[in-house]
Write a protein that holds these residues in place. Structure first.
Motif, PDB file in Angstrom:
ATOM      1  N   PRO A 138      92.013  50.941  17.102  1.00 10.58           N
ATOM      2  CA  PRO A 138      91.156  50.984  18.295  1.00 10.58           C
ATOM      3  C   PRO A 138      90.138  49.845  18.293  1.00 10.58           C
ATOM      4  N   ILE A 139      89.845  49.345  19.476  1.00 15.65           N
ATOM      5  CA  ILE A 139      88.953  48.196  19.630  1.00 15.65           C
ATOM      6  C   ILE A 139      87.589  48.687  20.103  1.00 15.65           C
ATOM      7  N   PRO A 140      86.536  48.537  19.299  1.00 12.34           N
ATOM      8  CA  PRO A 140      85.211  48.969  19.739  1.00 12.34           C
ATOM      9  C   PRO A 140      84.590  47.950  20.697  1.00 12.34           C
ATOM     10  N   MET A 141      83.993  48.445  21.761  1.00 10.92           N
ATOM     11  CA  MET A 141      83.388  47.553  22.743  1.00 10.92           C
ATOM     12  C   MET A 141      82.372  48.334  23.566  1.00 10.92           C
ATOM     13  N   ASP A 142      81.261  47.698  23.881  1.00  9.75           N
ATOM     14  CA  ASP A 142      80.237  48.322  24.699  1.00  9.75           C
ATOM     15  C   ASP A 142      80.548  48.175  26.183  1.00  9.75           C
ATOM     16  N   SER A 143      80.032  49.122  26.986  1.00  6.71           N
ATOM     17  CA  SER A 143      79.864  48.961  28.432  1.00  6.71           C
ATOM     18  C   SER A 143      81.175  48.942  29.213  1.00  6.71           C
ATOM     19  N   GLN A 144      81.044  48.678  30.521  1.00  4.82           N
ATOM     20  CA  GLN A 144      82.205  48.548  31.388  1.00  4.82           C
ATOM     21  C   GLN A 144      82.950  47.237  31.158  1.00  4.82           C
ATOM     22  N   ALA A 145      82.521  46.466  30.184  1.00  2.00           N
ATOM     23  CA  ALA A 145      83.338  45.329  29.751  1.00  2.00           C
ATOM     24  C   ALA A 145      84.720  45.825  29.341  1.00  2.00           C
ATOM     25  N   LYS A 146      84.778  47.057  28.790  1.00  6.60           N
ATOM     26  CA  LYS A 146      86.075  47.649  28.422  1.00  6.60           C
ATOM     27  C   LYS A 146      86.993  47.727  29.637  1.00  6.60           C
ATOM     28  N   ILE A 147      86.422  48.090  30.776  1.00  5.90           N
ATOM     29  CA  ILE A 147      87.208  48.223  32.009  1.00  5.90           C
ATOM     30  C   ILE A 147      87.803  46.883  32.405  1.00  5.90           C
ATOM     31  N   ALA A 148      86.983  45.831  32.349  1.00  2.00           N
ATOM     32  CA  ALA A 148      87.466  44.504  32.720  1.00  2.00           C
ATOM     33  C   ALA A 148      88.597  44.072  31.798  1.00  2.00           C
ATOM     34  N   VAL A 149      88.437  44.329  30.508  1.00  2.00           N
ATOM     35  CA  VAL A 149      89.467  43.948  29.534  1.00  2.00           C
ATOM     36  C   VAL A 149      90.769  44.691  29.815  1.00  2.00           C
ATOM     37  N   LEU A 150      90.677  45.990  30.110  1.00  2.00           N
ATOM     38  CA  LEU A 150      91.886  46.766  30.420  1.00  2.00           C
ATOM     39  C   LEU A 150      92.533  46.270  31.713  1.00  2.00           C
ATOM     40  N   ALA A 151      91.719  45.988  32.725  1.00  2.00           N
ATOM     41  CA  ALA A 151      92.263  45.524  34.010  1.00  2.00           C
ATOM     42  C   ALA A 151      92.987  44.192  33.871  1.00  2.00           C
ATOM     43  N   ALA A 152      92.592  43.402  32.878  1.00  2.00           N
ATOM     44  CA  ALA A 152      93.237  42.106  32.653  1.00  2.00           C
ATOM     45  C   ALA A 152      94.510  42.217  31.828  1.00  2.00           C
ATOM     46  N   GLY A 153      94.852  43.438  31.395  1.00  2.00           N
ATOM     47  CA  GLY A 153      96.085  43.636  30.647  1.00  2.00           C
ATOM     48  C   GLY A 153      95.952  43.508  29.151  1.00  2.00           C
ATOM     49  N   HIS A 154      94.705  43.491  28.645  1.00  2.00           N
ATOM     50  CA  HIS A 154      94.497  43.317  27.204  1.00  2.00           C
ATOM     51  C   HIS A 154      94.352  44.649  26.467  1.00  2.00           C
ATOM     52  N   ALA A 155      94.425  45.754  27.166  1.00  2.00           N
ATOM     53  CA  ALA A 155      94.362  47.087  26.569  1.00  2.00           C
ATOM     54  C   ALA A 155      94.971  48.065  27.568  1.00  2.00           C
ATOM     55  N   GLU A 156      95.227  49.303  27.097  1.00  2.00           N
ATOM     56  CA  GLU A 156      95.910  50.284  27.936  1.00  2.00           C
ATOM     57  C   GLU A 156      95.157  51.597  28.136  1.00  2.00           C
ATOM     58  N   LEU A 157      94.261  51.968  27.241  1.00  2.00           N
ATOM     59  CA  LEU A 157      93.643  53.297  27.314  1.00  2.00           C
ATOM     60  C   LEU A 157      92.157  53.262  26.995  1.00  2.00           C
ATOM     61  N   ILE A 158      91.404  54.109  27.707  1.00  2.00           N
ATOM     62  CA  ILE A 158      89.996  54.391  27.409  1.00  2.00           C
ATOM     63  C   ILE A 158      89.786  55.885  27.615  1.00  2.00           C
ATOM     64  N   PHE A 159      89.206  56.547  26.625  1.00  2.00           N
ATOM     65  CA  PHE A 159      88.801  57.951  26.762  1.00  2.00           C
ATOM     66  C   PHE A 159      87.279  58.035  26.703  1.00  2.00           C
ATOM     67  N   ARG A 160      86.690  58.741  27.649  1.00  2.00           N
ATOM     68  CA  ARG A 160      85.255  59.015  27.603  1.00  2.00           C
ATOM     69  C   ARG A 160      85.058  60.435  27.093  1.00  2.00           C
ATOM     70  N   LEU A 161      84.518  60.559  25.893  1.00  2.00           N
ATOM     71  CA  LEU A 161      84.305  61.851  25.247  1.00  2.00           C
ATOM     72  C   LEU A 161      82.814  62.063  25.008  1.00  2.00           C
ATOM     73  N   ASN A 162      82.352  63.270  25.259  1.00  2.00           N
ATOM     74  CA  ASN A 162      80.954  63.575  24.978  1.00  2.00           C
ATOM     75  C   ASN A 162      80.703  63.635  23.482  1.00  2.00           C
ATOM     76  N   PRO A 163      79.581  63.096  23.025  1.00  2.00           N
ATOM     77  CA  PRO A 163      79.242  63.218  21.600  1.00  2.00           C
ATOM     78  C   PRO A 163      78.975  64.669  21.226  1.00  2.00           C
ATOM     79  N   PRO A 164      79.198  65.053  19.988  1.00  2.00           N
ATOM     80  CA  PRO A 164      78.853  66.407  19.549  1.00  2.00           C
ATOM     81  C   PRO A 164      77.373  66.685  19.807  1.00  2.00           C
ATOM     82  N   GLY A 165      77.098  67.893  20.241  1.00  2.00           N
ATOM     83  CA  GLY A 165      75.719  68.261  20.510  1.00  2.00           C
ATOM     84  C   GLY A 165      75.227  67.916  21.894  1.00  2.00           C
TER      85      GLY A 165
END
Length: 336
Positions: free
Chosen positions: A235-262
């Motif tokens: 998995p590739i760690p990355m901050d912010s909606q930069a992840k969205i741009a990277v996925l839209a450009a074809g450099h990744a396929e999946l993002i899950f938004r999960l709530n932290p414990p607590g």
């Protein structure tokens, strides 16, 4: 180039481009004081200065449009915020020399608008922790009409025109207009290149983008999803909606938004999802909640009718949703 929303597109791109330049300059300095919001995420001079600048552009060019944004100036109107406000005004004056304390505060507070049939949403610096450590952050702006995102802009100071990480590089602007595709241009240029998600159909080869900060997700549930899908790439760690741009450009396929414990009651803010959601959709991907429902941007400043977020290249969306269901995770316990 765009048949509809031409004026709005020109204004949004110009405003976001200027805000990104301002954010980059402040990030390079990163000596400005910061304080803590109630949710303990850092609030920086860049947040307020970028919001003031974009609010100014909308006020001057689309004076009747409503803005719903992350920041308000109330936290600056006390002794603790006084020095920060002076720094904000100084930052805004780099582009708007006549700005003063009162005008800057008023521009910031234009972001306190209420949802209506047509409104803009803004995250002036999405990824403030990435900003503070010199990593990925974006300026995220979207126009919503009748509950649908029709225009989305992501200003990416640390992604190049290929939407790959390039700290200290030229930066890029990502633009999506409903029905007219997603596009990227250099921060200082006009050449537009169309974005297209990857064609990967095998979950085992899926490249997963995840939060850089482990405190922003649920590590245990993320590991279970990775195992369930038999994902092989790290998995590739990355901050912010930069992840969205990277996925839209074809450099990744999946993002899950999960709530932290607590934090079972935490809801996604609409400005954290609206701009990027259209970018992915217009590039051929999908964005839904954990149940496969479209995101509802009419229920307030948070996604109060959605449970979690899944972003994909489209081809792997069904597998991603099935993995969540197979794990027996009840989203209502995560985002109640």
């Amino acid at each position: 180039m765009f048949d509809v929303y031409r004026k709005e597109t020109e204004i949004a791109v110009r405003a976001v481009s200027e805000a990104v330049q301002l954010v980059r300059a402040i990030q390079a300095e990163v000596q400005s004081p910061s304080m803590q919001k109630e949710d303990y995420s850092p609030v920086t001079v860049a947040d307020f200065a970028a919001q003031a600048l974009i609010a100014f552009h909308l006020k001057e060019n689309l004076p009747h449009d409503v803005l719903v944004a992350e920041e308000d100036s109330s936290v600056l109107q006390n002794a603790q915020g006084e020095e920060i406000l002076r720094n904000i005004v100084d930052a805004v004056r780099r582009l708007l020399p006549l700005a003063d304390r009162d005008t800057v505060s008023a521009w910031i507070d234009r972001g306190s608008g209420e949802l209506c049939s047509r409104f803009w949403v803004l995250d002036p610096v999405d990824g403030t922790k990435g900003f503070l450590r010199g990593g990925q952050c974006v300026v995220a702006l979207a126009l919503i009409e009748d509950g649908r995102v029709v225009l989305g802009v992501l200003g990416c100071p640390n992604l190049d025109q290929d939407l790959r990480p390039a700290l200290g590089g030229d930066g890029s602007i990502v633009l999506a207009v409903r029905g007219q595709g997603s596009w990227v241009a250099p921060l200082q240029g006009e050449f537009l290149q169309r974005l297209q998600v990857s064609t990967e159909r095998s979950p085992t080869r899926a490249r997963l983008l995840r939060s850089f900060e482990s405190a922003h997700t649920d590590e245990e549930k993320m590991a279970k999803l990775i195992d369930a899908l038999a994902i092989q790439p790290t998995p590739i760690p990355m901050d912010s909606q930069a992840k969205i741009a990277v996925l839209a450009a074809g450099h990744a396929e999946l993002i899950f938004r999960l709530n932290p414990p607590g934090q079972p009651d935490r809801r996604e803010n609409i400005w954290d999802q609206a701009p990027g959601s259209l970018v992915v959709q217009e590039a051929g991907g999908r964005v839904t909640d954990w149940m496969g429902h479209e995101l509802d941007f009419t229920a307030g400043r948070q996604l109060n009718r959605n449970l979690g977020v899944v972003v994909s290249n489209g081809h792997l969306h069904g597998a991603a949703l099935q993995a969540i269901q197979n794990l027996g995770v009840d989203p209502s316990t995560e985002h109640a």
